[in-house]
Design a protein around this motif. Structure first.
Motif, mmCIF file in Angstrom:
data_model
loop_
_atom_site.group_PDB
_atom_site.id
_atom_site.type_symbol
_atom_site.label_atom_id
_atom_site.label_comp_id
_atom_site.label_asym_id
_atom_site.label_seq_id
_atom_site.Cartn_x
_atom_site.Cartn_y
_atom_site.Cartn_z
ATOM 1 N N GLU A 128 16.249 3.715 -1.910
ATOM 2 C CA GLU A 128 14.796 3.662 -1.685
ATOM 3 C C GLU A 128 14.443 3.168 -0.281
ATOM 4 O O GLU A 128 13.303 3.311 0.161
ATOM 5 N N ASP A 129 15.426 2.596 0.431
ATOM 6 C CA ASP A 129 15.207 2.110 1.797
ATOM 7 C C ASP A 129 15.491 3.179 2.848
ATOM 8 O O ASP A 129 15.370 2.904 4.047
ATOM 9 N N LEU A 130 15.871 4.384 2.414
ATOM 10 C CA LEU A 130 16.361 5.404 3.345
ATOM 11 C C LEU A 130 15.502 6.656 3.353
ATOM 12 O O LEU A 130 15.024 7.098 2.311
ATOM 13 N N ASP A 131 15.313 7.221 4.535
ATOM 14 C CA ASP A 131 14.702 8.537 4.719
ATOM 15 C C ASP A 131 15.767 9.470 5.287
ATOM 16 O O ASP A 131 16.553 9.056 6.150
ATOM 17 N N GLU A 132 15.778 10.712 4.831
ATOM 18 C CA GLU A 132 16.696 11.722 5.355
ATOM 19 C C GLU A 132 16.037 12.436 6.525
ATOM 20 O O GLU A 132 14.882 12.845 6.435
ATOM 21 N N ARG A 133 16.779 12.565 7.598
ATOM 22 C CA ARG A 133 16.338 13.356 8.748
ATOM 23 C C ARG A 133 17.354 14.471 8.961
ATOM 24 O O ARG A 133 18.354 14.555 8.265
ATOM 25 N N ARG A 134 17.131 15.273 9.954
ATOM 26 C CA ARG A 134 18.049 16.379 10.231
ATOM 27 C C ARG A 134 19.336 15.847 10.852
ATOM 28 O O ARG A 134 19.410 15.589 12.041
ATOM 29 N N GLY A 135 20.337 15.621 10.006
ATOM 30 C CA GLY A 135 21.642 15.195 10.496
ATOM 31 C C GLY A 135 21.895 13.697 10.483
ATOM 32 O O GLY A 135 22.971 13.252 10.849
ATOM 33 N N TYR A 136 20.919 12.894 10.081
ATOM 34 C CA TYR A 136 21.138 11.447 10.012
ATOM 35 C C TYR A 136 20.160 10.829 9.023
ATOM 36 O O TYR A 136 19.203 11.462 8.582
ATOM 37 N N ARG A 137 20.404 9.567 8.683
ATOM 38 C CA ARG A 137 19.497 8.816 7.816
ATOM 39 C C ARG A 137 18.899 7.661 8.605
ATOM 40 O O ARG A 137 19.524 7.122 9.508
ATOM 41 N N VAL A 138 17.676 7.293 8.231
ATOM 42 C CA VAL A 138 16.948 6.236 8.922
ATOM 43 C C VAL A 138 16.286 5.357 7.865
ATOM 44 O O VAL A 138 15.917 5.839 6.793
ATOM 45 N N THR A 139 16.151 4.070 8.159
ATOM 46 C CA THR A 139 15.449 3.206 7.219
ATOM 47 C C THR A 139 13.980 3.620 7.156
ATOM 48 O O THR A 139 13.409 4.083 8.144
ATOM 49 N N THR A 140 13.381 3.460 5.986
ATOM 50 C CA THR A 140 11.971 3.814 5.792
ATOM 51 C C THR A 140 11.086 2.945 6.686
ATOM 52 O O THR A 140 11.514 1.866 7.128
ATOM 53 N N PRO A 141 9.848 3.373 6.931
ATOM 54 C CA PRO A 141 8.946 2.508 7.714
ATOM 55 C C PRO A 141 8.817 1.113 7.098
ATOM 56 O O PRO A 141 8.815 0.115 7.831
ATOM 57 N N LEU A 142 8.743 1.026 5.771
ATOM 58 C CA LEU A 142 8.616 -0.275 5.101
ATOM 59 C C LEU A 142 9.814 -1.164 5.403
ATOM 60 O O LEU A 142 9.669 -2.313 5.841
ATOM 61 N N ARG A 143 11.015 -0.649 5.179
ATOM 62 C CA ARG A 143 12.234 -1.428 5.434
ATOM 63 C C ARG A 143 12.344 -1.790 6.920
ATOM 64 O O ARG A 143 12.712 -2.912 7.274
ATOM 65 N N THR A 144 12.012 -0.844 7.766
ATOM 66 C CA THR A 144 12.110 -1.079 9.211
ATOM 67 C C THR A 144 11.205 -2.228 9.649
ATOM 68 O O THR A 144 11.629 -3.112 10.397
ATOM 69 N N LEU A 145 9.978 -2.227 9.174
ATOM 70 C CA LEU A 145 9.024 -3.267 9.579
ATOM 71 C C LEU A 145 9.474 -4.654 9.120
ATOM 72 O O LEU A 145 9.381 -5.625 9.882
ATOM 73 N N VAL A 146 9.986 -4.759 7.895
ATOM 74 C CA VAL A 146 10.406 -6.088 7.439
ATOM 75 C C VAL A 146 11.690 -6.538 8.131
ATOM 76 O O VAL A 146 11.891 -7.736 8.348
ATOM 77 N N GLU A 147 12.537 -5.588 8.531
ATOM 78 C CA GLU A 147 13.723 -5.958 9.317
ATOM 79 C C GLU A 147 13.321 -6.516 10.674
ATOM 80 O O GLU A 147 13.873 -7.516 11.134
ATOM 81 N N ILE A 148 12.352 -5.862 11.303
ATOM 82 C CA ILE A 148 11.854 -6.342 12.598
ATOM 83 C C ILE A 148 11.235 -7.734 12.431
ATOM 84 O O ILE A 148 11.452 -8.637 13.242
ATOM 85 N N ALA A 149 10.476 -7.912 11.356
ATOM 86 C CA ALA A 149 9.863 -9.221 11.086
ATOM 87 C C ALA A 149 10.931 -10.291 10.875
ATOM 88 O O ALA A 149 10.793 -11.418 11.353
#
Length: 199
Positions: A128-149
């Motif tokens: 649930e923390d992951l978004d699929e992109r073309r050729g890679y995975r990225v953390t969701t905006p929600l997960r990304t923001l709390v990681e930055i925090a």
């Protein structure tokens, strides 16, 4: 049974086209290219070597850059175990500036590979923390923001990113606070400050 060369190339091309033209030596082998054939294509300029056992079809270099192709290379380098995260994910979601000199990726705790080009964070991420992109995975905006925090290093940047994410409907205040609480006091404080700045 011998494979037709055009079938072999077409199979590898199908794989590479979902990865911005990148592919691994193992993927080429699965498509029917022997290691000798792989060397031939590199020597004759058909494939561009990118890293150890990672190549890219020459034709893709002529296409207009989309800005995130280099992230596919690092996903392949990690055998799909590394996820784009932190400031790099912020940029991938259009919530922060791109800093290509610092690529942040999150890997499992038992991941052993290293590269001077990457800043590796260790964590076990849920699907649930992951978004699929073309050729890679990225953390969701929600997960990304709390990681930055949770890093607590750039409150101004976090404030701007949270405001943009709320405006675009990528997150809600309630979900943001709930996710921050799970990451700890520093993440919770950073998110609370960002939400105050956004209101």
């Amino acid at each position: 049974m011998l494979r037709d060369r055009t079938d072999t190339r077409a199979e590898l091309w199908r794989t590479a086209s979902t990865q911005c033209g990148y592919f691994t030596a193992a993927q080429a082998r699965d498509a029917g290219y022997s290691y000798q054939a792989q060397r031939y294509h590199v020597q004759h300029g058909n494939w561009t070597p990118v890293d150890r056992a990672i190549y890219r079809f020459r034709e893709f270099a002529d296409l207009p850059a989309q800005g995130d192709e280099h992230l596919v290379r690092w996903s392949l380098w990690s055998k799909g175990r590394a996820v784009v995260s932190h400031a790099t994910a912020l940029a991938a979601h259009g919530l922060g500036p791109a800093t290509p000199s610092q690529i942040h990726m999150t890997v499992p705790r038992n991941f052993r590979q290293q590269s001077d080009a990457l800043i590796l964070h260790r964590a076990e991420l849920a699907e649930e923390d992951l978004d699929e992109r073309r050729g890679y995975r990225v953390t969701t905006p929600l997960r990304t923001l709390v990681e930055i925090a949770a890093e607590g290093e750039d409150q101004g940047g976090l404030d701007a990113a949270v405001t943009a994410a709320l405006d675009r409907g990528l997150v809600t205040q309630r979900r943001l606070l709930s996710a921050a609480q799970k990451l700890g006091a520093r993440a919770e404080l950073g998110v609370e400050r960002a939400l105050s700045a956004a209101s």
